[in-house]
Structures are given as C-alpha cells and as structure tokens.
Motif scaffolding. Structure first.
Motif, mmCIF file in Angstrom:
data_model
loop_
_atom_site.group_PDB
_atom_site.id
_atom_site.type_symbol
_atom_site.label_atom_id
_atom_site.label_comp_id
_atom_site.label_asym_id
_atom_site.label_seq_id
_atom_site.Cartn_x
_atom_site.Cartn_y
_atom_site.Cartn_z
ATOM 1 N N THR A 28 0.822 -1.210 0.000
ATOM 2 C CA THR A 28 0.000 0.000 0.000
ATOM 3 C C THR A 28 0.856 1.259 0.000
ATOM 4 O OG1 THR A 28 -0.123 -0.047 2.415
ATOM 5 C CG2 THR A 28 -1.884 -1.154 1.206
ATOM 6 N N VAL A 29 2.001 1.224 0.635
ATOM 7 C CA VAL A 29 2.854 2.410 0.719
ATOM 8 C C VAL A 29 4.032 2.359 -0.245
ATOM 9 C CG1 VAL A 29 2.223 2.808 3.114
ATOM 10 C CG2 VAL A 29 4.233 1.425 2.599
ATOM 11 N N ARG A 30 4.261 1.227 -0.889
ATOM 12 C CA ARG A 30 5.406 1.094 -1.777
ATOM 13 C C ARG A 30 5.412 2.153 -2.872
ATOM 14 N NH1 ARG A 30 9.990 0.306 -1.024
ATOM 15 N NH2 ARG A 30 9.273 -1.330 0.402
ATOM 16 N N PRO A 31 4.282 2.453 -3.545
ATOM 17 C CA PRO A 31 4.323 3.487 -4.582
ATOM 18 C C PRO A 31 4.771 4.846 -4.051
ATOM 19 C CG PRO A 31 2.293 2.218 -4.742
ATOM 20 C CD PRO A 31 2.943 1.823 -3.457
ATOM 21 N N LEU A 32 4.379 5.181 -2.822
ATOM 22 C CA LEU A 32 4.770 6.461 -2.240
ATOM 23 C C LEU A 32 6.248 6.471 -1.876
ATOM 24 C CD1 LEU A 32 1.652 7.028 0.048
ATOM 25 C CD2 LEU A 32 2.021 7.813 -2.307
ATOM 26 N N LEU A 33 6.739 5.377 -1.310
ATOM 27 C CA LEU A 33 8.156 5.292 -0.991
ATOM 28 C C LEU A 33 8.997 5.381 -2.262
ATOM 29 C CD1 LEU A 33 8.102 2.443 1.697
ATOM 30 C CD2 LEU A 33 8.147 4.914 2.073
ATOM 31 N N ASP A 34 8.544 4.740 -3.321
ATOM 32 C CA ASP A 34 9.275 4.802 -4.590
ATOM 33 C C ASP A 34 9.275 6.212 -5.174
ATOM 34 O OD1 ASP A 34 9.782 2.117 -4.389
ATOM 35 O OD2 ASP A 34 8.206 1.503 -5.773
ATOM 36 N N ALA A 35 8.265 7.018 -4.797
ATOM 37 C CA ALA A 35 8.201 8.403 -5.260
ATOM 38 C C ALA A 35 8.975 9.347 -4.349
ATOM 39 C CB ALA A 35 6.744 8.858 -5.359
ATOM 40 N N GLY A 36 9.687 8.809 -3.366
ATOM 41 C CA GLY A 36 10.536 9.619 -2.504
ATOM 42 C C GLY A 36 9.924 10.042 -1.199
ATOM 43 N N TRP A 37 8.720 9.531 -0.870
ATOM 44 C CA TRP A 37 8.114 9.876 0.405
ATOM 45 C C TRP A 37 8.869 9.189 1.544
ATOM 46 C CZ3 TRP A 37 2.215 10.889 0.505
ATOM 47 C CH2 TRP A 37 1.814 11.522 -0.686
ATOM 48 N N GLY A 38 8.837 9.805 2.733
ATOM 49 C CA GLY A 38 9.588 9.273 3.864
ATOM 50 C C GLY A 38 8.686 8.720 4.958
ATOM 51 N N PRO A 39 9.063 7.555 5.551
ATOM 52 C CA PRO A 39 8.251 6.951 6.609
ATOM 53 C C PRO A 39 8.676 7.401 7.998
ATOM 54 C CG PRO A 39 9.954 5.416 5.938
ATOM 55 C CD PRO A 39 10.146 6.673 5.109
ATOM 56 N N SER A 40 7.735 7.345 8.934
ATOM 57 C CA SER A 40 8.022 7.594 10.346
ATOM 58 C C SER A 40 6.960 6.882 11.171
ATOM 59 C CB SER A 40 8.024 9.093 10.662
ATOM 60 O OG SER A 40 6.744 9.654 10.408
ATOM 61 N N ARG A 41 7.225 6.747 12.469
ATOM 62 C CA ARG A 41 6.270 6.100 13.378
ATOM 63 C C ARG A 41 6.153 6.915 14.652
ATOM 64 N NH1 ARG A 41 8.947 1.268 11.524
ATOM 65 N NH2 ARG A 41 7.522 -0.070 10.354
ATOM 66 N N ARG A 282 -0.356 -5.649 11.362
ATOM 67 C CA ARG A 282 1.027 -5.414 11.106
ATOM 68 C C ARG A 282 1.206 -4.059 10.477
ATOM 69 N NH1 ARG A 282 -1.284 -8.914 7.478
ATOM 70 N NH2 ARG A 282 -0.939 -10.610 8.900
ATOM 71 N N SER A 283 2.472 -3.634 10.603
ATOM 72 C CA SER A 283 2.715 -2.353 9.969
ATOM 73 C C SER A 283 2.968 -2.579 8.498
ATOM 74 C CB SER A 283 3.924 -1.682 10.613
ATOM 75 O OG SER A 283 4.365 -0.582 9.845
ATOM 76 N N PRO A 284 2.583 -1.642 7.613
ATOM 77 C CA PRO A 284 2.843 -1.826 6.205
ATOM 78 C C PRO A 284 4.299 -1.627 5.839
ATOM 79 C CG PRO A 284 1.865 0.316 6.565
ATOM 80 C CD PRO A 284 1.835 -0.405 7.886
ATOM 81 N N LEU A 285 5.164 -1.211 6.800
ATOM 82 C CA LEU A 285 6.586 -0.999 6.525
ATOM 83 C C LEU A 285 7.436 -2.065 7.211
ATOM 84 C CD1 LEU A 285 6.688 2.864 6.941
ATOM 85 C CD2 LEU A 285 6.506 1.553 4.854
#
Length: 285
Positions: A28-41, A282-285
């Motif tokens: 679900t988040v892979r397209p955003l990560l591939d576009a340069g978005w950054g994850p946090s928790r 689970r977390s998506p990351l």
C-alpha cells in the motif's frame, strides 16, 4: 487418527472487494516510498508516510480509536490545513488502498496541480456518468444520491447538501461514501469534496475492481467470507510439492526394503540402508 491442525493454504478470492483485509499491507505504501516519500512512526505504533515537500501524507492508524485505518490527505503547503481527505476502514482489502496510492504517487510526480487540482473543487459528474455507463443503477430510496453496482454489493452515497470543509477534514462527515459488501460484512471508504476528479475516478476504480486476489486462509476462515464471494484453491506451493515428493519417495523406499529376496545373491551383498539423500490487519513498513 489424531486430529491435525487446520493449515492455511492459498485461495483465489473473487471479487476482491469481498476479500478480507488480512493480507500484506506493505504494497500500500510502496508506490509512495518509490516516489521519494519518507516513513516515520509514533510511540503508539502508527505509521506515517510524508511527501518530501510535506504537502501530502498517508497515515496507517492501527492504534487509533474507531474503524478508520488509513487516512490520506494533501494540502497547498506544509503549514496549511488539508485540502482533501480520503479514508479507508480496517476491513478494506489492502489492494484497494494500494491502487489509490499508486494513482496518488503518479499525480505527485506531476506536481501540485495534479494532486490538488485547479480551484480545489470536484463536481463528480464524470465519475457518476461512468458508473451509469457500467450499468450501475440510481437508488432513489436513500436520503443521498446513491448509485448501486449491478451485483448490489457496492454502493456510492453522495451528499448533495452543503458540507463544511472543516467537518470533512475532521472526519465528521464526507461528500463521497463507498459502502461495500453485504449487510453485516460492510467496509467503507470516504472522500471529501475537494478531491480532484481524476483521483476520485481512481478511488472509484480501486473500490470497484472485481479482480481476484490471493489469500492464505484456513478452512474455518472461509466460513467468514461473504456468501457472494468465491474462494478457489490455487495450485500447491513449491514447498508443498517438495514435501509430497519427499513423502512419496520415503514410502516407496520403505516398501522396497520389506520385499523378500527371490534368489540368493552370487556374491556377499553390500550393506543395505535407508537412503541418505536430502533435499538441498502489522505495519505496512
């Protein structure tokens, strides 16, 4: 014979909007990560994925109150309140969310005008016309403008009265409400008024896509699928095939070793032994 535990196996579930939400959410988040978005928790275990310019964000909220699991929003600049909000509840198949984030990631790479729109307003006429072209029906028996899919399992409710923007951003109301599934097994997706038309169309396509999806399920889990869903077992996995072959080989070897010799060997026999060959929410990351 002792009871053996019911082992999960792979099934193909169709249509996908009737599949359960118990699947890997990382896509679900892979397209955003591939576009340069950054994850946090945060400290509670919720996950956030934010655009580099801080203008858009996805939140995965397994530890929040209520049913909303996914919130996705965009705003004109890093310090402005959200321009639009899309949500999915905790029973939404993650493939649906992934299709929308894929469309959002594509829009983000094209710039703010693609994911915020011109004047920030969406009419939704094109989306509704597409549903009618796809043989959806208009249901006059609800207090909203309601469109219903041919299988009667997806309903789109549209509020045609004025809606306060602040109330939409707070999640107190919405312009677009997708209600999916039979009674008692419904999940929801929402969108606010200012979602650009092309993203509304992407959301509609994601929600209504009937393509099958794969799930690893026990037999008891199948009882909880909606009666309108079909669950088709898939082919055995490579691990299952290897185990079947190994068990068959052991059975043949054991049967052969128990057969009596019909003739005396002309020379002392070599030692006989068993084969020693071995197989190299689970977390998506």
């Amino acid at each position: 014979m002792p009871n053996t535990p019911d082992k999960p196996r792979a099934y193909r579930i169709a249509p996908r909007y009737l599949a359960n939400a118990d699947a890997d959410g990382s896509e679900t988040v892979r397209p955003l990560l591939d576009a340069g978005w950054g994850p946090s928790r945060d400290d509670e275990g919720n996950t956030f994925v934010t655009a580099p310019d801080l203008r858009a964000r996805l939140a995965h909220l397994p530890e929040s109150d209520g049913r909303t699991l996914w919130k996705i929003s965009a705003n004109p600049d890093a310090f402005a309140p959200p321009e639009w909000l899309v949500t999915f509840d905790n029973q939404t198949p993650p493939e649906v969310v992934a299709d929308f984030t894929t469309a959002l990631a594509d829009a983000y790479t094209r710039g703010p005008s693609a994911y915020l729109g011109g004047d920030g307003q969406t009419v939704g006429v094109d989306t509704c016309l597409q549903l009618l072209d796809a043989e959806w029906s208009f249901d006059p028996a609800t207090p909203f403008l309601t469109y219903q899919s041919p299988d009667r399992l997806v309903r789109l409710h549209i509020r045609d009265n004025p809606v306060r923007h602040e109330a939409e951003m707070a999640g107190d109301t919405e312009r677009w409400l997708f209600e999916v599934g039979p009674p008692g097994q419904v999940w929801y997706a929402t969108a606010s008024s200012r979602l650009p038309e092309h993203l509304l169309q992407a959301l509609t396509s994601a929600v209504t896509d009937p393509s099958p999806v794969h799930r690893s399920m026990r037999r008891i889990d199948l009882d909880h699928l909606p009666a309108e869903a079909t669950a088709t077992p898939t082919a055995p996995t490579p691990i299952e095939v290897a185990r079947i072959r190994a068990a068959t080989a052991r059975s043949v070897s054991s049967a052969s070793s128990r057969q009596p010799s019909l003739t005396a060997p002309p020379t002392p026999p070599a030692p006989i032994g068993a084969s020693s060959a071995t197989t190299p929410r689970r977390s998506p990351l």
